[in-house]
Design a protein around this motif. Sequence first.
Motif, PDB file in Angstrom:
ATOM      1  N   MET A   1       0.834  -1.213   0.000  1.00 46.49           N
ATOM      2  CA  MET A   1       0.000   0.000   0.000  1.00 46.49           C
ATOM      3  C   MET A   1       0.861   1.253   0.000  1.00 46.49           C
ATOM      4  SD  MET A   1      -2.885  -1.176   2.758  1.00 46.49           S
ATOM      5  CE  MET A   1      -3.619  -2.809   2.678  1.00 46.49           C
ATOM      6  N   LEU A   2       1.897   1.249   0.816  1.00 52.44           N
ATOM      7  CA  LEU A   2       2.817   2.381   0.824  1.00 52.44           C
ATOM      8  C   LEU A   2       3.480   2.542  -0.544  1.00 52.44           C
ATOM      9  CD1 LEU A   2       4.463   1.910   4.329  1.00 52.44           C
ATOM     10  CD2 LEU A   2       3.147   3.914   3.588  1.00 52.44           C
ATOM     11  N   GLY A   3       3.846   1.416  -1.151  1.00 53.51           N
ATOM     12  CA  GLY A   3       4.460   1.463  -2.469  1.00 53.51           C
ATOM     13  C   GLY A   3       3.557   2.098  -3.498  1.00 53.51           C
ATOM     14  N   ASN A   4       2.246   1.846  -3.373  1.00 55.18           N
ATOM     15  CA  ASN A   4       1.272   2.459  -4.278  1.00 55.18           C
ATOM     16  C   ASN A   4       1.287   3.981  -4.157  1.00 55.18           C
ATOM     17  OD1 ASN A   4      -0.414   1.441  -6.250  1.00 55.18           O
ATOM     18  ND2 ASN A   4      -2.253   1.715  -5.030  1.00 55.18           N
ATOM     19  N   ILE A   5       1.383   4.469  -2.915  1.00 54.24           N
ATOM     20  CA  ILE A   5       1.424   5.918  -2.679  1.00 54.24           C
ATOM     21  C   ILE A   5       2.716   6.506  -3.226  1.00 54.24           C
ATOM     22  CG2 ILE A   5       1.486   7.707  -0.901  1.00 54.24           C
ATOM     23  CD1 ILE A   5      -0.302   5.881   0.812  1.00 54.24           C
ATOM     24  N   TYR A   6       3.852   5.835  -2.956  1.00 55.90           N
ATOM     25  CA  TYR A   6       5.138   6.332  -3.444  1.00 55.90           C
ATOM     26  C   TYR A   6       5.146   6.380  -4.981  1.00 55.90           C
ATOM     27  CZ  TYR A   6       6.697   5.259   1.333  1.00 55.90           C
ATOM     28  OH  TYR A   6       6.834   5.210   2.690  1.00 55.90           O
ATOM     29  N   THR A   7       4.508   5.387  -5.604  1.00 54.11           N
ATOM     30  CA  THR A   7       4.453   5.355  -7.069  1.00 54.11           C
ATOM     31  C   THR A   7       3.680   6.547  -7.609  1.00 54.11           C
ATOM     32  OG1 THR A   7       4.600   2.942  -7.110  1.00 54.11           O
ATOM     33  CG2 THR A   7       3.692   4.022  -9.070  1.00 54.11           C
ATOM     34  N   MET A   8       2.537   6.837  -6.990  1.00 54.12           N
ATOM     35  CA  MET A   8       1.743   7.987  -7.428  1.00 54.12           C
ATOM     36  C   MET A   8       2.550   9.274  -7.315  1.00 54.12           C
ATOM     37  SD  MET A   8      -1.697   9.669  -5.798  1.00 54.12           S
ATOM     38  CE  MET A   8      -0.691  10.655  -4.680  1.00 54.12           C
ATOM     39  N   LEU A   9       3.255   9.448  -6.169  1.00 57.08           N
ATOM     40  CA  LEU A   9       4.055  10.658  -5.980  1.00 57.08           C
ATOM     41  C   LEU A   9       5.202  10.724  -6.991  1.00 57.08           C
ATOM     42  CD1 LEU A   9       4.194  10.762  -2.063  1.00 57.08           C
ATOM     43  CD2 LEU A   9       2.730  12.085  -3.590  1.00 57.08           C
ATOM     44  N   ALA A  10       5.773   9.574  -7.314  1.00 58.20           N
ATOM     45  CA  ALA A  10       6.872   9.544  -8.286  1.00 58.20           C
ATOM     46  C   ALA A  10       6.370   9.898  -9.687  1.00 58.20           C
ATOM     47  CB  ALA A  10       7.530   8.170  -8.284  1.00 58.20           C
ATOM     48  N   LEU A  11       5.196   9.397 -10.043  1.00 58.69           N
ATOM     49  CA  LEU A  11       4.625   9.715 -11.346  1.00 58.69           C
ATOM     50  C   LEU A  11       4.341  11.208 -11.476  1.00 58.69           C
ATOM     51  CD1 LEU A  11       2.155   6.713 -11.784  1.00 58.69           C
ATOM     52  CD2 LEU A  11       4.230   7.127 -13.127  1.00 58.69           C
ATOM     53  N   LEU A  12       3.993  11.847 -10.356  1.00 52.39           N
ATOM     54  CA  LEU A  12       3.714  13.280 -10.358  1.00 52.39           C
ATOM     55  C   LEU A  12       4.974  14.120 -10.157  1.00 52.39           C
ATOM     56  CD1 LEU A  12       0.498  13.272  -8.139  1.00 52.39           C
ATOM     57  CD2 LEU A  12       0.592  14.039 -10.502  1.00 52.39           C
ATOM     58  N   ASN A  13       6.081  13.454  -9.779  1.00 59.56           N
ATOM     59  CA  ASN A  13       7.313  14.166  -9.426  1.00 59.56           C
ATOM     60  C   ASN A  13       7.067  15.125  -8.264  1.00 59.56           C
ATOM     61  OD1 ASN A  13      10.047  14.838  -9.603  1.00 59.56           O
ATOM     62  ND2 ASN A  13       9.656  16.533 -11.029  1.00 59.56           N
TER      63      ASN A  13
ATOM     64  N   GLN B   1      12.812  10.747   4.546  1.00 57.56           N
ATOM     65  CA  GLN B   1      12.538   9.362   4.199  1.00 57.56           C
ATOM     66  C   GLN B   1      11.543   9.275   3.046  1.00 57.56           C
ATOM     67  OE1 GLN B   1      14.048   6.711   5.316  1.00 57.56           O
ATOM     68  NE2 GLN B   1      12.819   5.276   4.119  1.00 57.56           N
ATOM     69  N   LEU B   2      10.537  10.158   3.045  1.00 64.13           N
ATOM     70  CA  LEU B   2       9.558  10.172   1.962  1.00 64.13           C
ATOM     71  C   LEU B   2      10.241  10.491   0.633  1.00 64.13           C
ATOM     72  CD1 LEU B   2       6.671  10.077   0.859  1.00 64.13           C
ATOM     73  CD2 LEU B   2       6.407  12.478   1.509  1.00 64.13           C
ATOM     74  N   GLU B   3      11.122  11.497   0.647  1.00 60.81           N
ATOM     75  CA  GLU B   3      11.852  11.837  -0.580  1.00 60.81           C
ATOM     76  C   GLU B   3      12.664  10.652  -1.075  1.00 60.81           C
ATOM     77  OE1 GLU B   3      14.190  15.340  -0.134  1.00 60.81           O
ATOM     78  OE2 GLU B   3      12.517  16.561   0.562  1.00 60.81           O
ATOM     79  N   SER B   4      13.259   9.931  -0.152  1.00 59.71           N
ATOM     80  CA  SER B   4      14.057   8.767  -0.522  1.00 59.71           C
ATOM     81  C   SER B   4      13.179   7.681  -1.149  1.00 59.71           C
ATOM     82  CB  SER B   4      14.775   8.221   0.714  1.00 59.71           C
ATOM     83  OG  SER B   4      15.456   7.020   0.415  1.00 59.71           O
ATOM     84  N   GLU B   5      12.011   7.415  -0.529  1.00 59.30           N
ATOM     85  CA  GLU B   5      11.104   6.381  -1.044  1.00 59.30           C
ATOM     86  C   GLU B   5      10.560   6.760  -2.426  1.00 59.30           C
ATOM     87  OE1 GLU B   5      10.678   3.539   0.137  1.00 59.30           O
ATOM     88  OE2 GLU B   5      11.234   3.619   2.255  1.00 59.30           O
ATOM     89  N   VAL B   6      10.225   8.033  -2.576  1.00 55.81           N
ATOM     90  CA  VAL B   6       9.716   8.493  -3.876  1.00 55.81           C
ATOM     91  C   VAL B   6      10.810   8.389  -4.927  1.00 55.81           C
ATOM     92  CG1 VAL B   6       8.808  10.475  -5.149  1.00 55.81           C
ATOM     93  CG2 VAL B   6       7.971  10.000  -2.851  1.00 55.81           C
ATOM     94  N   SER B   7      12.038   8.702  -4.531  1.00 54.27           N
ATOM     95  CA  SER B   7      13.170   8.582  -5.453  1.00 54.27           C
ATOM     96  C   SER B   7      13.371   7.127  -5.896  1.00 54.27           C
ATOM     97  CB  SER B   7      14.432   9.120  -4.801  1.00 54.27           C
ATOM     98  OG  SER B   7      15.542   8.979  -5.653  1.00 54.27           O
ATOM     99  N   ILE B   8      13.237   6.193  -4.936  1.00 59.98           N
ATOM    100  CA  ILE B   8      13.361   4.765  -5.268  1.00 59.98           C
ATOM    101  C   ILE B   8      12.244   4.351  -6.226  1.00 59.98           C
ATOM    102  CG2 ILE B   8      13.191   2.434  -4.300  1.00 59.98           C
ATOM    103  CD1 ILE B   8      14.508   3.582  -1.742  1.00 59.98           C
ATOM    104  N   ALA B   9      11.006   4.823  -5.949  1.00 57.53           N
ATOM    105  CA  ALA B   9       9.870   4.505  -6.824  1.00 57.53           C
ATOM    106  C   ALA B   9      10.086   5.083  -8.219  1.00 57.53           C
ATOM    107  CB  ALA B   9       8.574   5.041  -6.219  1.00 57.53           C
ATOM    108  N   ALA B  10      10.633   6.311  -8.295  1.00 59.59           N
ATOM    109  CA  ALA B  10      10.900   6.922  -9.593  1.00 59.59           C
ATOM    110  C   ALA B  10      11.930   6.115 -10.381  1.00 59.59           C
ATOM    111  CB  ALA B  10      11.373   8.364  -9.398  1.00 59.59           C
TER     112      ALA B  10
END
Length: 1141
Positions: A553-565, A914-923
Motif C-alpha cells: 500500500m505504501l508502495g502504491n502511494i510512493y508510485t503515485m508521488l513519483a509519477l507526479l514528481n 525518508q519520503l523523498e528517498s522512497e519516492v526517489s526509489i519509486a521513480a
Amino acid sequence: MPAEEHSYENHDKSNQRLRFEDPHFPAYFRLLKWKLLDVCIGSMSFNDIGYFARFEPCIPHETLTETVRKMTEPPRSFTVDPDFTKIKDSGLDEKVRKQSEIYLKMRYDHMIKVQRRRFAEYFLSKVLFNETGLRIADQLMYENCNQVYGTSHWEDLPLEWATTETFLEKFFDEEELEKDPFGMQRLDRVAGSARGMIIMKYLKMNPHCVSEYKLLDKEIADDENLVHTDLVKEILDEGPIYELRKDDQGEEKKYRAAKWNIHKTLIMFSSIPGFRSNDKKLRNEHEEWFYGLLEAMKHDPTNRAALYFLNKNYAVELEEREKERDRQRLQILKGQQINEEAVGEQIFKEIRAQPSESGYNPSIETAELKLRTYQEELVQPALEGKNCVVVAPTGAGKTEVAIYAALNHIKERHNQKKAARVVLLVPKIPLVNQQKERFLKYCAGQYHVCGIHGSEKSDTGEGRRDDVLQAHIVVMTPQILINMLQSVRRNERLYVSDFSMMVFDEVHKTSGNHPYVLINRLVQEWDYEKPQIIGLTASLNVNATAHTELSAMLGNIYTMLALLNTPCLSTITHQASIDELNEHVSKPDDEVEVCQAGENVLRAHIETYLHINHGKLCAELEKLSKSRHNCFPAKTYHMFRKANTKDYEYYDAQLTNIIQDLNKLNTPEKMCAQKWTKYIKVYVEARGIVDVMPAMTAFDYMKGAIRTLDNEHTLTQFSDFFTDRIYEPLRRNSEKVEPPIVQRLKDTLIDQFKKIPDSRVIIFVVQRSTAQRVSDFLNQSGVMDQFRSSGDKREDMVGYVLGTNKQGAVQQSPDEQKTVLGRFNTGKLKVIVATSVVEEGLDVAACNLIIKYNCSSGSAIQLIQQRGRARAKNSRSVLLAVNSKVKEDDNNALISEKFMRLCMKLIEDKGSKQLESEVSIAAARIEKERKNEFEAQQALRNKLDSKIYRLTCTSCSSFFSRSTVVKKVYSNYMLFDNDVWSRFGMESRRKKPNRYLNEETQALSVLKCLSCKSDIGKAYKMRGVYLPQLDVKAVTFAPENHDEGTATRQKWSAVENDLFWIGEATQIDFENMLNALLNTQENMDKKRILDLDSKQHIRDIELKKYRDREAENAARKKRIAEEEARERPVQGKTDFSEDED
C-alpha cells in the motif's frame, strides 16, 4: 409661385421609396430622433423656444414650455447641493476636501444630464408616436436638413432594390403594423437596445461585409448626419473613451478615442437600406448583410438582447448560412492552396509572457482570500516552491489552498520581474467553469483567467494557444493540455515552459495511462525551465483487497508521488490545525443495513424468461459463428454461452459485447439475433429495477419498452408479455409490492427529517436511470410532503444530478445540473439522487445524510469522496444493500480507508527525508520499467523490422501503402505517407453527435478504395493533422522482401506482434503529414471535405447546446406558468399588496 412649388406640401415626392403614408415610415423616422432634437434646440433664441413651439398640437403649451426649460436652462452651481455645505464645514483635510468636492461636482453634473435626457426622451415620445407630431417633424427635417430628409424617405433608391425588401421583412412585424403603425415596432426595440460600436468592430472583421462596413462608416462620419448643438452632444455623451496606440517612436500611449453614442447607432441602422446588394455575384447573396449583422451582434450581452427582438433563432440561421457557404466554397475555392505552418525546430525554452495590452491591472483590489489555520499549514510547502500533493478531507477547502498558492506564486514572480502562468487541470468538464469562477472571485480584473475544455470557441479568434498565452491562470481538462503540448501546428502549440505552475485536481487518478501520467512524463523529460507541481486530493489510492501488505500500500502511494514528481505530502499534523479542521469539517458515521429481497412474482417471471431465451439467442449466435462470410466471433459466442443469467449485472455486460459485435456484422442473417438482444436487454434492465424499486415501476418500464419493440415487427416468438396468460396476473401481483430496501429508504428519510427538519440528503446510486426513477418515486409517493413548510409551493422536494456527458437514455445538460444543485444548496430541494458525478469536486451544500442506495463505495477513494459530501455536524453515511456482496464491497472500502490513514501516519512519522528517498526509489523503479519496456519493444523491432509488407485491399487487391509507414499514436495505428491520400477516395459520412467527443477520438470522413469503392477506413484529426487509419479487416498483408505468404488479422495489435514492427509516430512524422493534402487538386478537394466535417462536428455540438438551453428555458417557463396557475387566487385576494405597509 416658385416658393410655393418647393414648399413641403407641394414638393416632388415621386422619387421617394418610403413615403409618409407608408406604415413603415414612423418607426424608420424615429431612428433620426436625436437629429430632430438637434434642429429644434438649434432654432432657439433668448426667451424663445424656437421650433419646439410647432409641437403645441401634441403637447399643451405650459407642459411644452416647462419641458424645454428643464432640457435647456443652464444648471445652477453644484455648491447649492446640501452636501457641499456639509463638506465645507466638516473640517476635513484640504486634500480630502478637494477630492470630495470633485466627486460631488461629478455627481451633480451626472444628475443634471440624467434630468435633461429624461425630459428629452419625454418630448420625443410625445411627438413621434402620433401622426400630427410626426408630420410636423418631417416638415422640419425637410426645411432644415435636406439630406437627412431624403434619407428618411429612401430617395433615389431603385424600385427593385433588394435590401429594402429584406430590411422591411426582418425589422418589422406585420401584425404590429396593422395594429398601430405609429406605435412601437421591432425596429425601435432592436436599434434602441443595440451597441453600434461593437457591431461595427465585428462587421469590419467580416470578409462578407466589406462594402457594407464602408458604407456605414461613411454615413456615421458624415457631418450632415451628426448632431451639432453642444446641448444634444452633452445629453448623448456617455463619458470619455481611451485606446492604446503606438506613437512615432513605437511606444504605446493612451489616446482619447472617437466618441460613440446612441445617435450613431441609430444612424447606422438607418443607413442599412442603402447597401448596394444587387451587384452581388450570386443571386442569394443579397441577404449576406443580414447574416453579417447577426454575426456581429452575437458577441456581447447587450447586442444579444437586441438580437432576441430581431431573431430568436439567430443561432440556427447562422448555422444554416455557414453550411451554405461551405457548399459554395467547395465549388468556388478549387485550386486555392493554403500551407499550414508547422512548429519545426522552434522551441520556447522560457515562459512566454502575457501581452502588455491584456488590460489586466495587478493593482486592482479584489475579494481577500483568508486561509484558516489548517489551510495555512497545507499551503506552506507550495509557498516554499516545493512540488507537493495536498491531502485534506473533502470540504476542507483544498481549492482555496491552491488559489492562494497560485496567486502568491504569480505575485512573487512578478516581483522578480518574471512572467508567470498557472494551469489548473480538472478531470471533469463541469469543473472547468466552476473552478474558473472560484479563481475569478479572488482575482477578477487583477489577472486574466480563462477556461478551456474542448468545444468552446477561441476568445481571440486566433486559436486556443493565444487564449492561453494571454492568460495568467488557465483552467482546462488534461487531454486538452496534452493535445496542445504535442500539436505540430504553430498556432496551437504550447510548451512545458509556458507554465510556471501546474495544479492537478483529484490526483488519486494518477496511474496507468491516465492523462496526468502523460503530462508529468512530458514535464520530467523537458530539458528546460519546468513548472512547480501541486496535486490536490482527499484520498490516496489504497485498496485493501488488491494489496494485503502495508508495504504494498505504501508502495502504491510512493508510485503515485513519483509519477507526479512530487516528493512531498502536505497534510494536517499540528493539533491546533486538527482541532480547527474538526470544527469546520465533520466526518459522518457509517451504518450498513442489508435489506434482503423477498419473494416477487415479477422477478420470478423475468428470471424464467432470461433462462429460457438465453438459449434461443445462443442458437442464433452459433449459426452466425459458423457462417462462411462475415462470421460472428466464435470466442465471444462461447464466452456468452457460459454466462449465468442470474448474475444479471455480469450478464448485462456480456450482452452489451454481443450487441456491439452484431452491429459490426454486414449480413441480413443477424436480424433475428439482434431482435433477441433487444428483448433480453429489456428484461435484464427490468431485473435490475425490481430489487430496488416498487414492482409496478419495473412492470411499467417493461410494458412501454416491449410495446415499442413489438411495433417494429409482426413476429410473436420474442415475448409473451402481452398475452392474457401473462400480462394481467403480473400486473395484479405487482401492485403495491415494494422490496424491503424501498421501505427502508422511506423510513430513513422520515427519521432524518423528524430529527433535523432542515436536513439535506444525498442518495448515491449506480445508474443514471436509477437516479431518475428514485427521484420520481420519492416525489410521487409523497413521503416528503409532511416536511413541507406551510405556504411552500407544491414543488418537487427531490431532484437528481447526473454527469453531463450525454450518454444513456437519461441525460442532463450542464445548465439543468447547475439548476438542481443551486436549488439543493438553497434548500428548495431537500434531497438529491446522484450518480458518481457529485463525488468529485462539484459544489454541493453541507448535507447531513449520505445514503448509498445499493451502491457500495468500492474503494477508499470513492468512500471518502462520497462521505465527504456530508459536511454538516452530526452527519452520517448509510449503506442500504440488497445483498451481502454490496455490503462486503463497502466493508472493504472502510478497511482500505483505515489502511490509507495508517499509511499517511507512517509517512508522517518517518519524516520528509525518508519520503523523498522512497519516492526517489519509486521513480527509479518506474524508469527501469520504462527502460525494460523499451528494450522489449526494441527486441521485437529487431525481430520484425526487416520484414516489409504491402498493404492491399482485401476485396480487390489494390495497393494502399507499405508497412514501413504504419505508426502508432498511443493505441491508434495510422498511416504516415505523403502520397497515401492519392490512393483513397473520400466520402463525408457525418453523424450529428449527441455528446462532446475529444477531437482526436472523433472519426471524420470515410475512406474508400478507389477501385472497388468499399469502405476501408476513416480519417481522423490528431494534434491538428489529418491522418488516415485503415480498418485492419479490410487489409491484406502481402510480403515484399520475404516469402512467408499473405496474411490477414482481426486486430492491429496482432499485426504488430506477428507480422512487422510498428513504431511510435514522431513530431517529424506529423509535420510531414501537415500539408500532405495540398499536393494535388484531388487531394485539396479531400481536405475541404475533412475541413467541413471537422468544423461541422464542433458546430453541431454548439448548436445542440443552444437547442438544449432553449428547450430547458421553455420547460422552465412552462413549469413557472403551471406553478402560477396553481397559486392564482380564486377571488382576487392576495397574501400581500404593494399598497400595504
